[in-house]
Enzyme design. Sequence first.
Site, PDB file in Angstrom:
ATOM      1  N   ASP A 108      44.794  44.272  32.069  1.00  0.00           N
ATOM      2  CA  ASP A 108      44.961  45.098  31.340  1.00  0.00           C
ATOM      3  C   ASP A 108      46.115  46.003  31.613  1.00  0.00           C
ATOM      4  O   ASP A 108      46.717  45.411  32.616  1.00  0.00           O
ATOM      5  CB  ASP A 108      44.144  46.023  32.408  1.00  0.00           C
ATOM      6  CG  ASP A 108      43.482  47.519  30.835  1.00  0.00           C
ATOM      7  OD1 ASP A 108      44.587  47.819  29.911  1.00  0.00           O
ATOM      8  OD2 ASP A 108      42.730  48.795  31.902  1.00  0.00           O
ATOM      9  N   HIS A 125      50.772  42.015  24.146  1.00  0.00           N
ATOM     10  CA  HIS A 125      49.503  41.106  24.494  1.00  0.00           C
ATOM     11  C   HIS A 125      50.589  39.592  24.218  1.00  0.00           C
ATOM     12  O   HIS A 125      49.262  38.729  24.929  1.00  0.00           O
ATOM     13  CB  HIS A 125      48.660  41.086  22.953  1.00  0.00           C
ATOM     14  CG  HIS A 125      48.598  42.720  22.981  1.00  0.00           C
ATOM     15  ND1 HIS A 125      47.969  43.218  24.134  1.00  0.00           N
ATOM     16  CD2 HIS A 125      48.156  43.589  22.059  1.00  0.00           C
ATOM     17  CE1 HIS A 125      47.111  43.941  23.809  1.00  0.00           C
ATOM     18  NE2 HIS A 125      47.399  44.282  22.570  1.00  0.00           N
ATOM     19  N   LEU A 169      39.050  23.466  37.428  1.00  0.00           N
ATOM     20  CA  LEU A 169      38.308  24.876  37.399  1.00  0.00           C
ATOM     21  C   LEU A 169      37.554  24.957  35.892  1.00  0.00           C
ATOM     22  O   LEU A 169      37.542  24.570  35.175  1.00  0.00           O
ATOM     23  CB  LEU A 169      39.952  25.967  37.259  1.00  0.00           C
ATOM     24  CG  LEU A 169      39.442  27.345  36.654  1.00  0.00           C
ATOM     25  CD1 LEU A 169      39.237  27.373  37.976  1.00  0.00           C
ATOM     26  CD2 LEU A 169      40.538  27.395  35.921  1.00  0.00           C
ATOM     27  N   GLU A 171      33.693  42.289  45.322  1.00  0.00           N
ATOM     28  CA  GLU A 171      34.574  42.588  45.817  1.00  0.00           C
ATOM     29  C   GLU A 171      35.355  42.956  45.215  1.00  0.00           C
ATOM     30  O   GLU A 171      35.723  42.459  44.240  1.00  0.00           O
ATOM     31  CB  GLU A 171      35.084  41.954  47.360  1.00  0.00           C
ATOM     32  CG  GLU A 171      34.754  41.822  47.817  1.00  0.00           C
ATOM     33  CD  GLU A 171      34.013  42.717  49.241  1.00  0.00           C
ATOM     34  OE1 GLU A 171      34.417  43.439  49.040  1.00  0.00           O
ATOM     35  OE2 GLU A 171      32.468  42.466  49.970  1.00  0.00           O
TER      36      GLU A 171
HETATM   37  C1  IPE Z   1      44.554  44.689  27.843  1.00  0.00           C
HETATM   38  O1  IPE Z   1      45.939  45.494  27.749  1.00  0.00           O
HETATM   39  C2  IPE Z   1      44.540  43.852  26.648  1.00  0.00           C
HETATM   40  C3  IPE Z   1      43.233  43.499  26.063  1.00  0.00           C
HETATM   41  C4  IPE Z   1      42.113  44.145  26.033  1.00  0.00           C
HETATM   42  C5  IPE Z   1      42.948  42.688  25.272  1.00  0.00           C
HETATM   43  P1  IPE Z   1      45.302  46.858  26.843  1.00  0.00           P
HETATM   44  O2  IPE Z   1      45.872  46.780  25.590  1.00  0.00           O
HETATM   45  O3  IPE Z   1      44.292  47.256  27.535  1.00  0.00           O
HETATM   46  O4  IPE Z   1      46.904  47.670  28.038  1.00  0.00           O
HETATM   47  P2  IPE Z   1      47.199  49.118  27.759  1.00  0.00           P
HETATM   48  O5  IPE Z   1      46.078  49.413  28.695  1.00  0.00           O
HETATM   49  O6  IPE Z   1      47.275  50.013  26.673  1.00  0.00           O
HETATM   50  O7  IPE Z   1      48.281  48.865  28.169  1.00  0.00           O
HETATM   51 MG    MG Z   2      43.934  48.936  28.566  1.00  0.00          MG
END
Ligand code: IPE
Ligand code: MG
Length: 220
Positions: A2, A19, A113, A174
């Site tokens: 995130d 992204h 992995l 956790e």
């Molecule tokens: C995470 O980054 C990627 C995906 C959910 C694909 P976000 O797109 O949620 O980035 P923020 O939270 O807006 O910064």
């Molecule tokens: Mg996000």
Amino acid sequence: MDGNGRWALARGLPREAGHRAGVECVSRIIEAAPTAGIGILTLFAFSSDNWRRPRAEVAALLRLLQVYLEKEGGRSISNGIRLEIIGRRDRLGEPLRHAIGQIERDSAAGTRLRLRIAIDYSGRDAILAAARRVAALSRESLDDALGPPVDLLIRTGGERRLSDFLLWECAYAELIFSPRMWPDFDAASLAAAVREFRTRHRRFGAVPEPLIPRREAWLD
Ligand code: IPE
Ligand code: MG
């Protein structure tokens, strides 16, 4: 994973650039995972609720995933990575479905992995689908129908919620919440999270060890 969007915004870049940086981060974390002692790594790439994002962002995200899987294929295999995709496939485009099928087949023998990438994934939907598949409902049958239990869940980007990720499997996970945005999460951050995990006392609802009377203590 995130924080891609905020990472980009802070640099005056479009969200898609965040992204793209997030995908590069995925490669680094995958390389670092076995060294950090991780045998199974599940990444939340695209939530079933992410369809609510603007069409252009959804398209960019799914396209990036497709290109990643197509490119990563050979590399994963030579690195001993077995890749599985969890989540719904029926709403994905044919080229992405094809890329998924191909990489899952080609990487099936990997043992270094076990990498699982969640695409169009919802923990609640996964539980419902598993419940429909099993012949008789029980904890054990759902354990088997779902994925392995999660030991450590790391959420980046400063948010402190599960957001419908591996709900059943996280029963005794956790939780570690990192303020870092995903593109800044690196091998050192991963190693630090694993170190913190190792300091946690996992009791699974039982009492801590020293409180259990030693047999010899009350027999003597
Ligand atoms: C995470 O980054 C990627 C995906 C959910 C694909 P976000 O797109 O949620 O980035 P923020 O939270 O807006 O910064
Ligand atoms: Mg996000």
